[in-house]
Scaffold this motif. Structure first.
Motif, PDB file in Angstrom:
ATOM      1  N   ALA A   1      -6.406  -0.624  -1.941  1.00 49.31           N
ATOM      2  CA  ALA A   1      -7.264  -0.563  -0.898  1.00 49.31           C
ATOM      3  C   ALA A   1      -8.206  -1.673  -0.516  1.00 49.31           C
ATOM      4  O   ALA A   1      -8.148  -2.094   0.485  1.00 49.31           O
ATOM      5  CB  ALA A   1      -8.128   0.701  -0.817  1.00 49.31           C
TER       6      ALA A   1
ATOM      7  N   ALA B   1      -6.343   1.822   4.243  1.00 49.19           N
ATOM      8  CA  ALA B   1      -7.135   1.279   3.053  1.00 49.19           C
ATOM      9  C   ALA B   1      -7.855   2.549   2.390  1.00 49.19           C
ATOM     10  O   ALA B   1      -7.728   3.091   1.308  1.00 49.19           O
ATOM     11  CB  ALA B   1      -7.690   0.210   3.289  1.00 49.19           C
TER      12      ALA B   1
ATOM     13  N   SER C   1       0.796  -1.209   0.151  1.00 54.36           N
ATOM     14  CA  SER C   1      -0.216   0.072  -0.062  1.00 54.36           C
ATOM     15  C   SER C   1       1.068   1.297   0.123  1.00 54.36           C
ATOM     16  O   SER C   1       0.589   2.223  -0.793  1.00 54.36           O
ATOM     17  CB  SER C   1      -1.037   0.187   1.318  1.00 54.36           C
TER      18      SER C   1
END
Length: 383
Positions: free
Chosen positions: A169, A84, A23
């Motif tokens: 996400a 996220a 991420s």
């Protein structure tokens, strides 16, 4: 077949670390996208990057208490879900001035996720009775490498940045939700007297300062390795990016082998060897600024830096009377400051002298850890 609950918790924690790295890499590969989208100058882009770091540093002050209150198992899930959501919104902001507060929230959510999953890692390691922290940080590095590679491929394929961020996400949220039922509850801390509490705080400050110096070097390698390859080594364009790649490869190798080494050498000896390995690597690159020796030196620096933060985090999690979350948050806050200030300090030295002198600060930082770190680490029950 029934899977051992401890093994399930370890696998889930590995997945959390991997998703965190992937991420964060999504933000990294889209920094040029953001710069182009809002036509930012280098100074404005620096403000955006500082917003991420600033949000993380400010959040660290209260994150330890929050994770300790809700438990690292629940906090890992909640932190991952917040991270996220902020990742999904990165490319949805209509203007630069609406992007900045989101980036601060992105940094704060990343810090919450980071502290919580490291506290959970400390809990799982305590249950396992053997070192696992370095390998988990290796999963973060692996996630970052794969996330960057996939992100670059998606950009090249013309995939919309918003779709990429939303997809990442969804993956992070799914990992968090699937992990939620198998993570472990934390052990309660042993209450301390006033004198013992002061001693615990002093140990946290010492570990935090050592982590600060460790991240000064790591941050410098992220930001200055390619510049050194181009301007000092005079490498061809093909080899310029390999400086950072060599450092990253050393980091990954060191982290995946770090648990094995800590189990055999102990944390104190591993910290000493890590510091001196990084020192030798940087000195080699500075004294022999040619392509091959510099790449070897940067790889050695990565190998040396790989286990510094895992060792400091484990040490912080084992100080009596302090919850793992509070200990890790205290140390991580100073480490983040080192990551932020390291490249700036080296830039100032470079401006006044040369980049070789600037990178000598990295050599001094890891040498300090090799000399002073083992003595301080002996005061913490970490093996």
């Amino acid at each position: 077949m029934t899977v051992n609950p401890l093994l399930r918790a370890r696998i889930a924690t590995m997945a959390l670390f991997f998703a965190s790295g992937a991420s964060y890499a999504t933000w990294g590969v889209h920094i040029p996208t953001i710069k182009a989208r809002f036509a930012l100058s280098d100074a404005e882009l620096s403000v955006a990057m500082f917003a991420v770091a600033g949000g993380a540093i400010l959040a660290m002050k209260s994150l330890g208490a929050w994770v300790a209150r809700v438990g690292s198992d629940r906090a890992s899930v909640q932190g991952a879900l917040a991270f996220a959501l902020s990742t999904a919104l990165l490319m949805a902001m209509p203007g630069f001035w609406t992007l900045l507060p989101l980036l601060a929230l992105f940094g704060a959510a990343n810090a919450a996720y980071d502290v919580a999953m490291n506290a959970q890692a400390a809990t799982v390691e305590a249950h396992c009775g053997k070192p696992i922290m370095s390998g988990l940080h290796g999963m973060f590095s692996l996630g970052g490498m794969i996330g960057a590679a996939v992100g670059g491929s998606l950009i090249a394929a013309g995939v919309a940045p918003l779709a990429h961020c939303i997809g990442m996400a969804i993956i992070t949220a799914a990992v968090a939700l699937l992990s939620s039922r198998v993570l472990l509850a934390d052990h309660p801390p042993v209450p301390l007297g006033a004198g013992q509490h002061r001693q615990a705080n002093r140990l946290l400050w010492i570990l935090g300062i050592l982590a600060f110096f460790g991240l000064v070097g790591e941050g410098a390698m992220y930001d200055w390795s390619a510049v050194y390859m181009k301007e000092t080594v005079g490498a061809t364009p093909y080899w310029v990016g390999w400086g950072y790649a060599a450092f990253s490869a050393g980091m990954a190798g060191g982290r995946f082998g770090g648990d094995w080494l800590r189990a055999r050498l102990g944390a104190v000896q591993l910290l000493r060897w890590s510091g001196w390995t990084g020192f030798v690597g940087i000195v080699l690159a500075l004294l022999w600024p040619d392509t091959a020796p510099t790449l070897i030196g940067f790889a050695l620096m990565g190998l040396g830096a790989a286990n510094l933060v895992p060792i400091f985090f484990v040490g912080a999690s084992r100080i009596e009377g302090v919850t793992p979350a509070e200990g890790i948050a205290s140390v991580a806050r100073l480490a983040y400051v080192g990551m932020l200030l390291g490249p700036v300090l080296i830039g100032a030295l470079t401006h006044a002298t040369s980049l070789r002198v600037g990178l000598a600060l990295v050599a001094a930082s890891v040498a300090l850890i090799a000399i002073a770190g083992p003595r301080q680490l002996r005061r913490v029950a970490v093996g």
